[in-house]
Write a protein that holds these residues in place. Structure first.
Motif, mmCIF file in Angstrom:
data_model
loop_
_atom_site.group_PDB
_atom_site.id
_atom_site.type_symbol
_atom_site.label_atom_id
_atom_site.label_comp_id
_atom_site.label_asym_id
_atom_site.label_seq_id
_atom_site.Cartn_x
_atom_site.Cartn_y
_atom_site.Cartn_z
ATOM 1 N N THR A 114 0.813 -1.061 -0.375
ATOM 2 C CA THR A 114 -0.098 -0.021 0.186
ATOM 3 C C THR A 114 0.839 1.676 -0.360
ATOM 4 N N ALA A 115 1.641 1.158 1.091
ATOM 5 C CA ALA A 115 2.724 2.379 0.890
ATOM 6 C C ALA A 115 3.624 2.863 -0.397
ATOM 7 N N TRP A 116 3.763 1.775 -1.059
ATOM 8 C CA TRP A 116 4.505 1.186 -1.997
ATOM 9 C C TRP A 116 3.757 2.141 -3.507
ATOM 10 N N LEU A 117 2.679 1.757 -3.336
ATOM 11 C CA LEU A 117 1.441 2.757 -4.834
ATOM 12 C C LEU A 117 0.990 3.458 -4.440
ATOM 13 N N GLY A 118 1.072 4.217 -2.973
ATOM 14 C CA GLY A 118 1.205 5.362 -2.833
ATOM 15 C C GLY A 118 1.607 5.954 -3.276
ATOM 16 N N VAL A 119 3.234 6.317 -3.064
ATOM 17 C CA VAL A 119 4.079 6.356 -3.529
ATOM 18 C C VAL A 119 4.056 6.830 -4.798
ATOM 19 N N THR A 120 4.355 5.654 -5.773
ATOM 20 C CA THR A 120 4.480 5.824 -6.909
ATOM 21 C C THR A 120 3.257 6.401 -7.402
ATOM 22 N N THR A 121 2.111 6.615 -7.419
ATOM 23 C CA THR A 121 1.126 6.852 -7.448
ATOM 24 C C THR A 121 1.258 8.350 -7.515
ATOM 25 N N ARG A 122 1.756 8.720 -6.281
ATOM 26 C CA ARG A 122 1.912 10.754 -6.113
ATOM 27 C C ARG A 122 3.384 10.674 -7.151
ATOM 28 N N HIS A 123 4.626 9.661 -7.284
ATOM 29 C CA HIS A 123 5.299 10.662 -8.540
ATOM 30 C C HIS A 123 5.182 10.779 -9.380
ATOM 31 N N ARG A 124 4.255 9.415 -9.293
ATOM 32 C CA ARG A 124 3.144 9.962 -11.361
ATOM 33 C C ARG A 124 2.907 10.792 -11.570
ATOM 34 N N ARG A 125 1.855 11.293 -10.064
ATOM 35 C CA ARG A 125 1.049 12.380 -10.467
ATOM 36 C C ARG A 125 2.113 13.488 -11.046
ATOM 37 N N GLU A 126 2.947 14.005 -9.980
ATOM 38 C CA GLU A 126 3.860 14.984 -9.990
ATOM 39 C C GLU A 126 4.235 14.541 -11.122
ATOM 40 N N ARG A 127 5.407 14.027 -11.806
ATOM 41 C CA ARG A 127 5.732 14.237 -13.102
ATOM 42 C C ARG A 127 4.738 14.280 -14.295
ATOM 43 N N ARG A 128 3.223 13.703 -14.244
ATOM 44 C CA ARG A 128 2.886 14.375 -14.955
ATOM 45 C C ARG A 128 2.545 15.883 -15.105
ATOM 46 N N GLN B 74 5.864 22.495 -18.309
ATOM 47 C CA GLN B 74 7.209 22.533 -18.490
ATOM 48 C C GLN B 74 6.385 22.599 -20.438
ATOM 49 N N GLY B 75 5.215 22.028 -20.518
ATOM 50 C CA GLY B 75 4.625 21.944 -21.797
ATOM 51 C C GLY B 75 5.689 21.030 -22.685
ATOM 52 N N ALA B 76 6.093 19.880 -22.065
ATOM 53 C CA ALA B 76 6.600 18.286 -23.035
ATOM 54 C C ALA B 76 5.038 17.716 -23.257
ATOM 55 N N LYS B 77 5.608 17.320 -23.699
ATOM 56 C CA LYS B 77 4.275 15.966 -24.260
ATOM 57 C C LYS B 77 4.735 14.769 -23.145
ATOM 58 N N VAL B 78 3.078 14.203 -22.343
ATOM 59 C CA VAL B 78 2.985 13.791 -20.790
ATOM 60 C C VAL B 78 3.277 12.380 -21.947
ATOM 61 N N PRO B 79 4.036 11.186 -20.978
ATOM 62 C CA PRO B 79 3.859 9.917 -21.457
ATOM 63 C C PRO B 79 3.288 9.445 -21.249
ATOM 64 N N LYS B 80 2.690 7.996 -21.873
ATOM 65 C CA LYS B 80 1.184 7.465 -21.137
ATOM 66 C C LYS B 80 1.044 6.399 -20.537
#
Length: 86
Positions: free
Chosen positions: A58-72, A78-84
């Motif tokens: 649960t902690a790992w999934l929460g962290v990876t989801t937050r990092h993915r959201r922050e990256r997006r 920055q105006g870059a294309k967001v990788p899906k």
């Protein structure tokens, strides 16, 4: 540092062995599709390990989801294309 981790690991293993030895009487569980009888110590340690694994997952999934959201969010800023990602 490695010595401290090894000593802590040995301490917890010894505690588990003592816990299992002191709680050796059987406990029955009815799981609706099967009846299981296991020692109390084994049941306690199994549930403890399962909770540890599920909590870590649960902690790992929460962290990876937050990092993915922050990256997006930073990519959009920055105006870059967001990788899906899936």
């Amino acid at each position: 540092m490695r010595l401290i981790v090894t000593l802590l690991l040995l301490l917890f293993i010894a505690g588990g062995v003592v816990l299992g030895a002191l709680n050796a009487d059987l406990v029955g569980y009815d799981l609706a599709f099967a009846r299981v009888q296991v020692p109390k110590g084994a049941a306690l340690l199994s549930v403890l390990a399962l909770g540890w694994v599920l909590g870590g997952l649960t902690a790992w999934l929460g962290v990876t989801t937050r990092h993915r959201r922050e990256r997006r969010h930073s990519a959009k800023a920055q105006g870059a294309k967001v990788p899906k990602t899936s």
